[in-house]
Each structure stands twice: as C-alpha cells, then as structure tokens.
Design a protein around this motif. Sequence first.
Motif, short mmCIF file in Angstrom:
data_model
loop_
_atom_site.label_atom_id
_atom_site.label_comp_id
_atom_site.label_asym_id
_atom_site.label_seq_id
_atom_site.Cartn_x
_atom_site.Cartn_y
_atom_site.Cartn_z
N VAL A 100 0.83 -1.21 0.00
CA VAL A 100 0.00 0.00 0.00
C VAL A 100 0.86 1.25 0.00
CG1 VAL A 100 -1.80 1.27 1.22
CG2 VAL A 100 -1.86 -1.23 1.17
N GLN A 101 1.80 1.34 0.94
CA GLN A 101 2.58 2.57 1.08
C GLN A 101 3.66 2.70 0.01
OE1 GLN A 101 3.92 3.16 5.15
NE2 GLN A 101 2.08 2.16 5.95
N ASN A 102 4.34 1.60 -0.31
CA ASN A 102 5.46 1.69 -1.23
C ASN A 102 5.06 1.52 -2.70
OD1 ASN A 102 6.92 1.86 1.12
ND2 ASN A 102 7.79 -0.19 0.99
N LEU A 103 4.04 0.69 -2.94
CA LEU A 103 3.70 0.36 -4.33
C LEU A 103 2.35 0.93 -4.78
CD1 LEU A 103 4.91 -3.37 -4.40
CD2 LEU A 103 6.15 -1.32 -5.13
N GLY A 104 1.70 1.71 -3.92
CA GLY A 104 0.46 2.37 -4.33
C GLY A 104 -0.65 1.42 -4.71
N TYR A 105 -0.77 0.33 -3.97
CA TYR A 105 -1.77 -0.71 -4.27
C TYR A 105 -3.18 -0.13 -4.19
CZ TYR A 105 -4.21 -5.22 -3.65
OH TYR A 105 -5.04 -6.31 -3.76
N ARG A 106 -3.99 -0.36 -5.23
CA ARG A 106 -5.32 0.25 -5.27
C ARG A 106 -6.44 -0.71 -5.67
NH1 ARG A 106 -3.70 4.81 -9.70
NH2 ARG A 106 -1.94 5.03 -8.28
N VAL A 107 -6.17 -2.01 -5.65
CA VAL A 107 -7.18 -2.98 -6.10
C VAL A 107 -8.44 -2.99 -5.24
CG1 VAL A 107 -7.64 -5.45 -6.43
CG2 VAL A 107 -5.57 -4.43 -7.39
N PRO A 108 -8.36 -3.00 -3.89
CA PRO A 108 -9.61 -2.99 -3.12
C PRO A 108 -10.49 -1.78 -3.41
CG PRO A 108 -7.78 -3.66 -1.73
CD PRO A 108 -7.18 -3.17 -3.01
N ASP A 109 -9.88 -0.60 -3.54
CA ASP A 109 -10.66 0.60 -3.88
C ASP A 109 -11.30 0.45 -5.25
OD1 ASP A 109 -9.88 2.80 -1.73
OD2 ASP A 109 -8.07 1.68 -2.20
N THR A 110 -10.55 -0.10 -6.19
CA THR A 110 -11.06 -0.25 -7.56
C THR A 110 -12.24 -1.22 -7.59
OG1 THR A 110 -8.89 0.23 -8.51
CG2 THR A 110 -10.46 -0.98 -9.89
N ILE A 111 -12.12 -2.36 -6.92
CA ILE A 111 -13.21 -3.33 -6.92
C ILE A 111 -14.46 -2.74 -6.28
CG2 ILE A 111 -14.01 -5.51 -5.90
CD1 ILE A 111 -11.30 -6.70 -6.47
N ALA A 112 -14.28 -2.05 -5.16
CA ALA A 112 -15.43 -1.42 -4.50
C ALA A 112 -16.11 -0.41 -5.42
CB ALA A 112 -14.98 -0.75 -3.21
N ALA A 113 -15.32 0.38 -6.13
CA ALA A 113 -15.89 1.39 -7.04
C ALA A 113 -16.60 0.74 -8.22
CB ALA A 113 -14.77 2.31 -7.54
N ASP A 194 -6.63 -9.50 -6.53
CA ASP A 194 -5.21 -9.78 -6.76
C ASP A 194 -4.83 -11.17 -6.27
OD1 ASP A 194 -3.25 -8.41 -8.14
OD2 ASP A 194 -2.24 -7.65 -6.36
N VAL A 195 -5.70 -12.14 -6.52
CA VAL A 195 -5.52 -13.50 -5.99
C VAL A 195 -5.37 -14.54 -7.11
CG1 VAL A 195 -6.69 -15.34 -4.70
CG2 VAL A 195 -6.75 -13.00 -3.85
N ILE A 257 -20.64 -11.63 -17.81
CA ILE A 257 -19.74 -10.52 -17.47
C ILE A 257 -20.55 -9.23 -17.50
CG2 ILE A 257 -17.68 -9.22 -18.12
CD1 ILE A 257 -16.58 -11.78 -19.39
N LEU A 258 -20.72 -8.62 -16.32
CA LEU A 258 -21.47 -7.37 -16.22
C LEU A 258 -20.58 -6.16 -16.46
CD1 LEU A 258 -23.57 -8.11 -12.99
CD2 LEU A 258 -24.20 -8.55 -15.38
N ASP A 259 -19.31 -6.27 -16.11
CA ASP A 259 -18.41 -5.13 -16.21
C ASP A 259 -16.98 -5.63 -16.34
OD1 ASP A 259 -18.17 -2.10 -15.88
OD2 ASP A 259 -16.78 -2.78 -14.31
N HIS A 260 -16.22 -5.02 -17.25
CA HIS A 260 -14.80 -5.35 -17.41
C HIS A 260 -14.07 -4.06 -17.75
CE1 HIS A 260 -11.41 -6.98 -20.19
NE2 HIS A 260 -10.95 -6.76 -18.97
N GLN A 261 -13.13 -3.70 -16.89
CA GLN A 261 -12.34 -2.49 -17.08
C GLN A 261 -10.86 -2.84 -16.95
OE1 GLN A 261 -13.76 0.60 -17.70
NE2 GLN A 261 -15.80 -0.33 -17.66
N THR A 262 -10.04 -2.15 -17.73
CA THR A 262 -8.59 -2.22 -17.52
C THR A 262 -8.22 -1.12 -16.53
OG1 THR A 262 -8.22 -3.05 -19.76
CG2 THR A 262 -6.33 -2.09 -18.62
N VAL A 263 -7.55 -1.52 -15.45
CA VAL A 263 -7.34 -0.60 -14.31
C VAL A 263 -5.88 -0.61 -13.87
CG1 VAL A 263 -9.72 -0.93 -13.52
CG2 VAL A 263 -7.91 -2.41 -12.62
N ASP A 264 -5.50 0.47 -13.16
CA ASP A 264 -4.20 0.53 -12.50
C ASP A 264 -4.27 -0.33 -11.24
OD1 ASP A 264 -3.31 2.31 -14.40
OD2 ASP A 264 -3.69 4.08 -13.18
#
Length: 289
Positions: A100-113, A194-195, A257-264
């Motif tokens: 989170v702090q060093n690599l800017g992990y954002r997958v949980p936020d992205t999935i929730a959004a 990310d699993v 598939i209801l939604d598919h996005q390419t994300v950071d």
Amino acid sequence: GRLWLLHEQYEKACEAFQRATALSPENPKAHNRLAEALLQSGDHQGAIAAYAACLKIDPSDGHARHFMAVLSGDTPASAPEDYVRGLFDEYAETFEQSLVQNLGYRVPDTIAARLSAALPERPRFKSLLDLGCGTGLMGEKIRSRVDHLSGVDLSENMVRIANGKQVYDQLNVSDLSTQIAADGDQHDIYIAADVLIYVGELSGVFAAIRESARPGAIFAFTTEDHIGEGITLRASGRYAHSASYIKDICSQNGMEILDHQTVDMRQEKGEMLRGGCFIVQTAAGAPRR
C-alpha cells in the motif's frame, strides 16, 4: 542478504547468499535465496543452477519447482500451494507497508468502485466470501456493504493479521475451492482481489462458485492481462490471463460478465502495472451441473 534483496541491491544480495551456500551447502533455503537474487539480477542461468541445487537437496520445494517452471518457459496449471503459503507467511508482517505505502496498491478501492458502478441496484449483500483475503485490505473496504463477511487464505500468518482487525465474522485457513464448497450456498458475492494471479488455471474456482453460489451471485475479481490466448506464467512467478480466457470460462460456467475495465493495480519496477477488473454474475436459478 534478504535485506539487500528487499532493497533491490541484487549484486550485494548475491554475494551474501553465495557466502551462505558456501557455509551451509546442504541448506536448500540458502540455494533458494541465491537463486532468487540471481533471477532478480538477470542471471537466469545462475538462477537455474541454484534452483537445481535446492531441488537436489529437497525435490519437494515448491518455490524452486515454481521458478524452474518460470525459467523453463512452462505454464503449470497452478502454483504449488507450499510456495504460495510460504511466500505470504513470510511476507505477512511487511505486506501492507510494502504493497500500500510503497507500491500504491489500489485494487480494493477499484473493486469497491466498480461494484457500485456496475450494480447500483445492489448497494448491500447478505454474505461475502473474500477469497485470498490476506491481511484484510478488501474486507476493510467492503465491510459496510455486507451483513456477513467471511475470508479464506492459504497463509496462516496473513489470516492472523486479518483476524486482529476484527472486520471479519469468520476466517479460515484453506485453499479457495475447498472453502467455497464447504460454505455451500451461503454467499451472494465472492471477491478475489489480486488473488487469481497465483491460481493459474481457473476452472476449479469457477466450477466451485457455480456449484455453490446463490442464484444471481456476484463474483468480482482482478487479473493481470495477458495479450494473447489462454494463460501464461510470468517472470514474476504470477499468472496472467487473457480477456478471451476469462470470457470463455465465464461462458462455460453460465456466468455473465457485467463489467470489465482495464485498471491501475500497483507500481512494479517503477511502472504502473495494469490489469483487468471483472464483475460477473452467476445464472439466476440455473440448474447446477
């Protein structure tokens, strides 16, 4: 040596682990560490030799077997469980700071959004199974939207940290498919943040969800993108899945598939790693096979 490796000082790491193998030539872990440092430094032939030395001492070593497959260009169906368990048991204490702090992990936020965007009519769920829950980052993000939150992970150390957050109603140390089947038709949403990059061939997980999920259940997950067909095992030791592979496996299991996005997803070697975020739905009332 481990400290040099964590700080990407690969030459110094190699020197330290070479000394360790000289002092303890029958220690498979020393050869494993040396191989890891050599691989990161770009010396693939040296890494192969070090992994071979490890496997000569301990032919069952999952880490060495997995990365011998990487270096051989093979794509086994899945990563060895003992490799995944050992990786995250060791990584658990520094996992969140690193990711989170060093690599800017954002997958949980992205999935929730993406769940909110794809399913505005479903602001809450009755029961969620967080697959590969780790230290509970996804659980913390989604807790307010579910009545009952369960998590499962292969790593006992990760589950211990997740348990300490007092976010989950239930936590188990198990593989994904076993836990999905054991829970039966309890859940109306599953998340794998990310699993699946450590699972490889996904037929077992998708079949388990198809057989167990409530009708119309949601499965939200991320992948690393493979530009090609099927799946591939990358130099990182993680799997990447093509969009066509995901489309086919959803179709085979009666999922839409209801939604598919390419994300950071996170930083990797100074660049942003991008992948796929999928929101899929199981068939409503479909007969189970």
